[in-house]
Design a protein around this motif. Sequence first.
Motif, PDB file in Angstrom:
ATOM      1  N   ALA A  12       0.805  -1.215   0.000  1.00  0.00           N
ATOM      2  CA  ALA A  12       0.000   0.000   0.000  1.00  0.00           C
ATOM      3  C   ALA A  12       0.841   1.270   0.000  1.00  0.00           C
ATOM      4  CB  ALA A  12      -0.954  -0.002   1.193  1.00  0.00           C
ATOM      5  N   ASP A  13       2.068   1.207   0.556  1.00  0.00           N
ATOM      6  CA  ASP A  13       2.892   2.418   0.602  1.00  0.00           C
ATOM      7  C   ASP A  13       3.403   2.827  -0.783  1.00  0.00           C
ATOM      8  OD1 ASP A  13       4.925   0.571   0.153  1.00  0.00           O
ATOM      9  OD2 ASP A  13       5.933   0.904   2.068  1.00  0.00           O
ATOM     10  N   LYS A  14       3.201   1.983  -1.786  1.00  0.00           N
ATOM     11  CA  LYS A  14       3.551   2.342  -3.162  1.00  0.00           C
ATOM     12  C   LYS A  14       2.697   3.498  -3.663  1.00  0.00           C
ATOM     13  CE  LYS A  14       5.272   1.581  -7.385  1.00  0.00           C
ATOM     14  NZ  LYS A  14       6.705   1.803  -7.705  1.00  0.00           N
ATOM     15  N   PHE A  15       1.529   3.681  -3.059  1.00  0.00           N
ATOM     16  CA  PHE A  15       0.540   4.620  -3.572  1.00  0.00           C
ATOM     17  C   PHE A  15       0.457   5.915  -2.763  1.00  0.00           C
ATOM     18  CE2 PHE A  15      -1.230   0.199  -4.081  1.00  0.00           C
ATOM     19  CZ  PHE A  15      -0.740   0.021  -5.376  1.00  0.00           C
ATOM     20  N   VAL A  16       1.380   6.094  -1.830  1.00  0.00           N
ATOM     21  CA  VAL A  16       1.393   7.280  -0.972  1.00  0.00           C
ATOM     22  C   VAL A  16       2.817   7.808  -0.888  1.00  0.00           C
ATOM     23  CG1 VAL A  16       0.924   8.183   1.340  1.00  0.00           C
ATOM     24  CG2 VAL A  16      -0.516   6.345   0.404  1.00  0.00           C
TER      25      VAL A  16
END
Length: 213
Positions: A69-73
């Motif tokens: 999920a941290d790929k998108f933030v």
Amino acid sequence: MKVIDLTHTIKENIPVFPGTEPPKLAPASTFETDGFRETLLTMFSHTGTHMDAPAHVREDGITLDKFPADKFVGKAIVIDCSDLSEGDIIDISYIDKYKVMIEYADFVLFKTNWDKYWDTPKYFDKFPVISEEVADYLIKTNKKGIGLDVISIESIDSEDLPIHHKILKNNLVIIENLCNLDQIDSQLFTFCALPLKFLNSDGASVRAVAIID
């Protein structure tokens, strides 16, 4: 904290890439018959403000559901390209103007103000696109992704999609059809573009926002 929505609303007559069917939003349940409301949403994976996964153009590419999920933030910077006209190229000179801040950014977003043509035929005309040199620079500097306020990162009549292949081969993501970038100053901010998580997703609609501290 200020939150700016960078996302177009999905609707049945939303602009879609030529050849793509527009989405359908049909009542599935109603208050009158069921006591609650539910909508059957049918749409292609690259509808509206959306993200391209490496699997979009590459058989060996990773799908969005496989990314953490941290790929998108991350931190982002908006590059002002609004002086460009129809058919112009976003060249490396635009990167040079912001190079110091770009070094600290995870995402680089290009503001052409082309979203002012949303819902008009002109949105599909010769919008500005990035050069291969710009793509190479962003790959070399290990960005998470690239975003634009146009329908594609390269010209709409491109058949081989060389920029897509170049970027996605290196596991960056591409966010297309952003809007409201003109509401963000030339400063670093927190960018979130969270794609709908479904199995083997070659792309997905996102809710993209800018968070200004």
